[in-house]
Design a protein around this motif. Structure first.
Motif, PDB file in Angstrom:
ATOM      1  N   ASP A   1      -1.814  12.339   3.164  1.00 62.55           N
ATOM      2  CA  ASP A   1      -1.880  11.063   2.432  1.00 62.55           C
ATOM      3  C   ASP A   1      -0.513  10.683   1.875  1.00 62.55           C
ATOM      4  OD1 ASP A   1      -4.567  10.949   2.966  1.00 62.55           O
ATOM      5  OD2 ASP A   1      -5.190  11.782   1.033  1.00 62.55           O
TER       6      ASP A   1
ATOM      7  N   ASP B   1      10.924  -3.735   6.877  1.00 61.73           N
ATOM      8  CA  ASP B   1      10.500  -5.119   7.115  1.00 61.73           C
ATOM      9  C   ASP B   1      11.240  -6.078   6.183  1.00 61.73           C
ATOM     10  OD1 ASP B   1       8.619  -7.065   8.366  1.00 61.73           O
ATOM     11  OD2 ASP B   1       7.922  -7.277   6.313  1.00 61.73           O
TER      12      ASP B   1
ATOM     13  N   GLY C   1       4.470   4.212   4.872  1.00 62.87           N
ATOM     14  CA  GLY C   1       4.179   2.810   4.561  1.00 62.87           C
ATOM     15  C   GLY C   1       5.292   2.166   3.751  1.00 62.87           C
ATOM     16  N   ASP C   2       5.826   2.916   2.772  1.00 62.96           N
ATOM     17  CA  ASP C   2       6.938   2.393   1.975  1.00 62.96           C
ATOM     18  C   ASP C   2       8.164   2.149   2.835  1.00 62.96           C
ATOM     19  OD1 ASP C   2       5.334   2.541  -0.243  1.00 62.96           O
ATOM     20  OD2 ASP C   2       6.144   4.475  -0.932  1.00 62.96           O
TER      21      ASP C   2
ATOM     22  N   ASP D   1       1.675   9.461   4.713  1.00 68.79           N
ATOM     23  CA  ASP D   1       1.276   8.099   5.080  1.00 68.79           C
ATOM     24  C   ASP D   1       1.824   7.089   4.078  1.00 68.79           C
ATOM     25  OD1 ASP D   1      -0.060   9.018   7.266  1.00 68.79           O
ATOM     26  OD2 ASP D   1      -2.039   9.026   6.327  1.00 68.79           O
ATOM     27  N   SER D   2       1.786   7.459   2.796  1.00 70.14           N
ATOM     28  CA  SER D   2       2.299   6.565   1.760  1.00 70.14           C
ATOM     29  C   SER D   2       3.790   6.333   1.917  1.00 70.14           C
ATOM     30  CB  SER D   2       1.991   7.139   0.377  1.00 70.14           C
ATOM     31  OG  SER D   2       2.506   6.301  -0.642  1.00 70.14           O
ATOM     32  N   ARG D   3       4.544   7.446   2.152  1.00 75.42           N
ATOM     33  CA  ARG D   3       5.997   7.305   2.329  1.00 75.42           C
ATOM     34  C   ARG D   3       6.319   6.501   3.582  1.00 75.42           C
ATOM     35  NH1 ARG D   3       5.860  12.825   0.800  1.00 75.42           N
ATOM     36  NH2 ARG D   3       6.138  13.442   2.973  1.00 75.42           N
TER      37      ARG D   3
ATOM     38  N   LEU E   1       8.278   1.546   6.061  1.00 74.25           N
ATOM     39  CA  LEU E   1       8.041   0.373   6.902  1.00 74.25           C
ATOM     40  C   LEU E   1       8.186  -0.914   6.096  1.00 74.25           C
ATOM     41  CD1 LEU E   1       4.978   1.580   9.035  1.00 74.25           C
ATOM     42  CD2 LEU E   1       7.325   1.210   9.816  1.00 74.25           C
ATOM     43  N   GLY E   2       7.725  -0.860   4.838  1.00 76.95           N
ATOM     44  CA  GLY E   2       7.858  -2.046   3.989  1.00 76.95           C
ATOM     45  C   GLY E   2       9.315  -2.382   3.719  1.00 76.95           C
TER      46      GLY E   2
END
Length: 242
Positions: free
Chosen positions: A66, A80, A73-74, A69-71, A76-77
């Motif tokens: 988890d 972007d 996601g960060d 996945d959080s890192r 990728l954010g």
């Protein structure tokens, strides 16, 4: 009567004998099955214990997954956001370039010579000499630094020695060397500069002597400005060398 008693006793013996045989047979058939059931129970108990001991490890692995996945996601954010910022800056620069280019084309007749300099190069070289850099420094720190509406025309040349195609490429590299210096050392926007290599075209003299040929190994830099006032027609210190 005696015959009846004998028959009764015989029947009893047969019944007792048959019962013992049946119990032994049943026991012989059921004992292995009971052992297998016991083995299955033991295996189940061992599996349960193993699962209970592995549960903390599984929970820790799930937490790490988890967190990963959080890192991700960060990351990728952020990527972007950086991509959007880059696109925004690129768009702003393109808009600025097109705006100034359109303005320049619309008012091309308003642009007048505002200064020039000629820098010389060594034989078969596109490297700027110290003297050439000093001349470009005077141009970059002088009129160009105070102008808002201007562009720079750079023309590269060679002497008559060598093949025409080689001299054409050499003249372009000389013009690019001047352009790179003005962009990196004096922060002149690259979109304000136009360069061309002309090879051994447009010689300054007949090139009969070594000194004549040296004068043709040159790059001519011309500043054009649409700003009024005395500075628009002033010449830089390099003009005398042309």
């Amino acid at each position: 009567m005696k015959r009846v008693i004998e028959m009764t006793l015989l029947a009893s013996v047969l019944v007792l004998s048959g019962g013992c045989a049946t119990k032994k047979y049943v026991a012989k058939q059921t004992d292995p099955l009971s052992q297998k059931i016991n083995d299955v129970d033991k295996n189940q108990q061992n599996t349960q214990k193993q699962l209970e001991s592995d549960e903390p490890k599984i929970s820790a692995a799930a937490e790490k997954a988890d967190s990963a996945d959080s890192r991700a996601g960060d990351a990728l954010g952020r990527a972007d956001a950086a991509s959007k910022k880059t696109d925004q800056v690129r768009t702003e620069l393109q808009n600025q370039f097109h705006s100034e280019l359109n303005e320049r084309i619309a008012n091309i007749d308003d642009y007048k010579p505002a200064g020039d300099v000629t820098v010389l190069f060594k034989f078969n070289s596109a490297a700027l000499t110290d003297d050439a850099k000093q001349q470009l420094d005077q141009l970059g720190k002088g009129q160009v630094g105070s102008m808002k509406r201007y562009f720079v025309a750079i023309e590269g040349f060679t002497d008559k020695i060598g093949p025409a195609d080689y001299n054409l490429d050499l003249s372009r590299r000389r013009a690019q060397a001047v352009q790179n210096y003005l962009v990196t050392e004096h922060n002149i926007p690259v979109y304000r500069i136009q360069i061309v290599g002309l090879g051994k075209e447009k010689p300054l003299n007949e090139q009969k002597t070594r000194d004549d040929r040296q004068k043709n190994r040159r790059v001519e830099v011309m500043i054009f400005s649409a700003e009024g006032g005395p500075g628009a027609t002033a010449q830089s210190p390099g003009t005398a060398q042309k």
